[in-house]
Each structure stands twice: as C-alpha cells, then as structure tokens.
Design a protein around this motif. Structure first.
Motif, short mmCIF file in Angstrom:
data_model
loop_
_atom_site.label_atom_id
_atom_site.label_comp_id
_atom_site.label_asym_id
_atom_site.label_seq_id
_atom_site.Cartn_x
_atom_site.Cartn_y
_atom_site.Cartn_z
N UNK A 86 23.10 6.74 4.64
CA UNK A 86 23.36 5.23 4.57
C UNK A 86 22.13 4.66 4.89
N UNK A 87 21.25 5.04 5.96
CA UNK A 87 19.94 4.34 6.34
C UNK A 87 18.80 4.81 5.39
N UNK A 88 18.94 5.93 4.67
CA UNK A 88 17.95 6.37 3.73
C UNK A 88 18.55 6.93 2.43
N UNK A 89 19.02 5.91 1.53
CA UNK A 89 19.64 6.12 0.23
C UNK A 89 18.77 6.71 -0.53
N UNK A 90 19.23 7.88 -1.29
CA UNK A 90 18.26 8.68 -2.06
C UNK A 90 17.97 7.83 -3.35
N UNK A 91 16.57 7.89 -3.40
CA UNK A 91 15.95 6.98 -4.64
C UNK A 91 15.63 7.82 -5.65
N UNK A 92 15.63 7.19 -6.79
CA UNK A 92 15.44 7.63 -8.21
C UNK A 92 14.12 8.00 -8.34
N UNK A 93 13.82 9.52 -8.70
CA UNK A 93 12.39 9.99 -8.43
C UNK A 93 11.40 9.15 -9.27
N UNK A 94 11.75 8.58 -10.43
CA UNK A 94 11.02 7.55 -11.10
C UNK A 94 10.67 6.35 -10.24
N UNK A 95 11.68 6.05 -9.59
CA UNK A 95 11.27 4.73 -8.84
C UNK A 95 10.36 4.98 -7.63
N UNK A 96 10.59 6.29 -6.97
CA UNK A 96 9.39 6.81 -6.09
C UNK A 96 8.09 7.06 -6.53
N UNK A 97 8.02 7.68 -7.73
CA UNK A 97 6.80 7.77 -8.50
C UNK A 97 5.78 6.53 -8.79
N UNK A 98 6.84 5.32 -9.40
CA UNK A 98 6.31 4.26 -9.68
C UNK A 98 5.66 3.42 -8.22
N UNK A 99 6.49 3.50 -7.20
CA UNK A 99 6.22 3.07 -6.07
C UNK A 99 4.92 3.51 -5.26
N UNK A 100 4.83 4.74 -5.61
CA UNK A 100 3.62 5.38 -5.29
C UNK A 100 2.39 5.14 -6.08
N UNK A 101 2.39 5.10 -7.39
CA UNK A 101 1.40 4.61 -8.36
C UNK A 101 1.19 3.10 -8.00
N UNK A 102 2.10 2.10 -7.63
CA UNK A 102 1.89 0.81 -7.22
C UNK A 102 1.02 0.75 -5.66
N UNK A 103 1.18 1.50 -4.89
CA UNK A 103 0.77 1.62 -3.60
C UNK A 103 -0.79 2.04 -3.98
N UNK A 104 -1.13 3.03 -4.67
CA UNK A 104 -2.39 3.29 -4.91
C UNK A 104 -3.07 2.61 -5.84
N UNK A 105 -2.55 1.75 -6.63
CA UNK A 105 -3.20 0.53 -7.46
C UNK A 105 -3.54 -0.32 -6.63
N UNK A 106 -2.69 -1.01 -5.47
CA UNK A 106 -3.14 -2.00 -4.77
C UNK A 106 -4.09 -1.51 -3.63
N UNK A 107 -4.32 -0.29 -3.10
CA UNK A 107 -5.27 0.32 -2.20
C UNK A 107 -6.58 0.18 -3.42
N UNK A 108 -6.53 0.43 -4.33
CA UNK A 108 -8.04 0.46 -5.47
C UNK A 108 -8.24 -0.94 -5.51
N UNK A 109 -7.37 -2.27 -5.45
CA UNK A 109 -7.68 -3.25 -5.69
C UNK A 109 -8.42 -3.92 -4.36
N UNK A 110 -7.81 -3.31 -3.31
CA UNK A 110 -8.34 -3.87 -2.18
C UNK A 110 -9.85 -3.41 -1.86
N UNK A 111 -10.01 -1.95 -2.13
CA UNK A 111 -11.35 -1.47 -2.08
C UNK A 111 -12.25 -2.18 -2.83
N UNK A 112 -11.88 -2.33 -4.02
CA UNK A 112 -12.82 -3.04 -5.24
C UNK A 112 -13.24 -4.51 -4.68
N UNK A 113 -12.35 -5.23 -4.18
CA UNK A 113 -12.51 -6.50 -3.69
C UNK A 113 -13.40 -6.51 -2.38
N UNK A 114 -13.15 -5.39 -1.42
CA UNK A 114 -14.04 -5.35 -0.38
C UNK A 114 -15.44 -5.22 -0.71
#
Length: 201
Positions: A86-114
């Motif tokens: 109930x607390x940790x519903x299983x996510x679609x593997x595609x959604x997990x991968x998209x979230x991972x890529x999104x996080x990486x992109x955000x980190x790259x943007x932060x590093x570039x801005x800095x």
C-alpha cells in the motif's frame, strides 16, 4: 483429567465469564463431583489459594502466548507485506526510468548553472578587485541571488576601504605631496600601513 485439558478449559473462558456452569458440564466438573470436591470448593480454592490461582493464570498465559505466536506465524507477515504494498505501490519500469533520467537532467542543469554563475562571479570580482577566494560564498541558487551577494561583498569592502582611509587621515600620517611637495616614497607608505595595522617589521 490431564493438565492440558484443564488449561484448555480455563483458557477458553473470558476474565468475566461465570465458570460454574462450564466447569460443572466438563469432565473436570464430573471428576470433581465424583471425587467429592464440589465446584464451590474448587472456586473457593481459586479465590483463597494464591498459589493455585497463580498456577491457573500461568497456564492461561502460556496458552495465550502460544496462540499469539501461532497467529503471528500465520498472519503477521502477510499483513506487513500488504501494508508495504500500500505504501510502496509498484511503479511501471518505464516510469521509474523516466524519473531517473529526469533527476539526472536536473542535476546536470544545476551543475551547469553553478559553473556559469561561478565564471560570471569570478569575472566581476576580478574587475572590481574583490578577493576571488570568496567566490564559493558568493555563488547563490540563481543569478539574482549571486548578484545580490556580489553587491553585498563590494559594499563591505568599500566600507572597509573608507574606514582605512579615514583612519589614515585622522592620524594625519599621510600628507599629499609629502614634505616640500615631494611624492611619498614606497617605504613611507609601507611604514604608514604597518603603523596603522600595528605590524612590526
């Protein structure tokens, strides 16, 4: 009657249950009746003999503990697993991968801005003759906060410079043109600065 049978009989009763009828219908009641020990005498012994009551209570506790352990073995893990799902519903593997890529992109943007903000801040600090060693304290989350930090640093150093100039003029240790209109020597200026800051050579 066996001890286990007596225990089972006692455990099946609630704390507020009247035991007369239950015991009288049981094998124990029949055995008591045939032995001459009446139900009233048995109840009286329970109430008056602490050791006897303690024995019956301990047997009841043992059975209750065993019942609880059995219930845990059969049900607890299943309940834990259900709650976890109930607390940790299983996510679609595609959604997990998209979230991972999104996080990486955000980190790259932060590093570039800095990096960009650091380069701009270094350029401004060099132009305004501010100490570039402080650049890590100046760079903020965005350009606006970085610019505000630069303005604050510049203001502090300007106030500091003004304070030094005021102190020098107040002490009358520096006279433009020097004696007879001659330019002050480097040694004289150095001596004035050392005197101002209390530096002994």
């Amino acid at each position: 009657m066996k001890k286990s049978e007596l225990t089972k009989l006692i455990e099946s009763l609630g704390d507020d249950t009247e035991v007369d009828e239950t015991i009288s219908k049981s094998d124990l009641g029949k055995a008591l009746a045939s032995s001459g020990l009446t139900l009233d005498a048995f109840k009286s012994k329970m109430e008056s003999d602490p050791n006897f009551k303690s024995f019956l209570d301990s047997e009841k506790d043992k059975h209750a503990t065993k019942s609880l352990e059995t219930w845990k073995t059969n049900n607890l893990q299943k309940m834990v697993d259900e709650e976890y799902k109930k607390q940790h519903p299983e996510a679609d593997p595609k959604d997990t991968e998209i979230a991972k890529l999104k996080k990486q992109f955000e980190n790259m943007q932060k590093e570039s801005l800095k990096k960009d903000l650091t380069n701009k801040a270094l350029k401004t600090m060099t132009e305004k003759k501010l100490p570039t060693d402080l650049v890590n304290f100046i760079v903020g989350q965005d350009e606006d906060s970085t610019n505000k930090n630069l303005e604050t640093l510049e203001k502090i150093f300007n106030q500091h410079d003004e304070a030094i100039k005021t102190e020098i003029l107040k002490n009358d240790t520096y006279k433009p043109g020097g004696q007879g209109g001659a330019e002050p020597t480097e040694e004289a200026v150095k001596g004035q600065i050392n005197s101002l800051f209390g530096i002994k050579e």
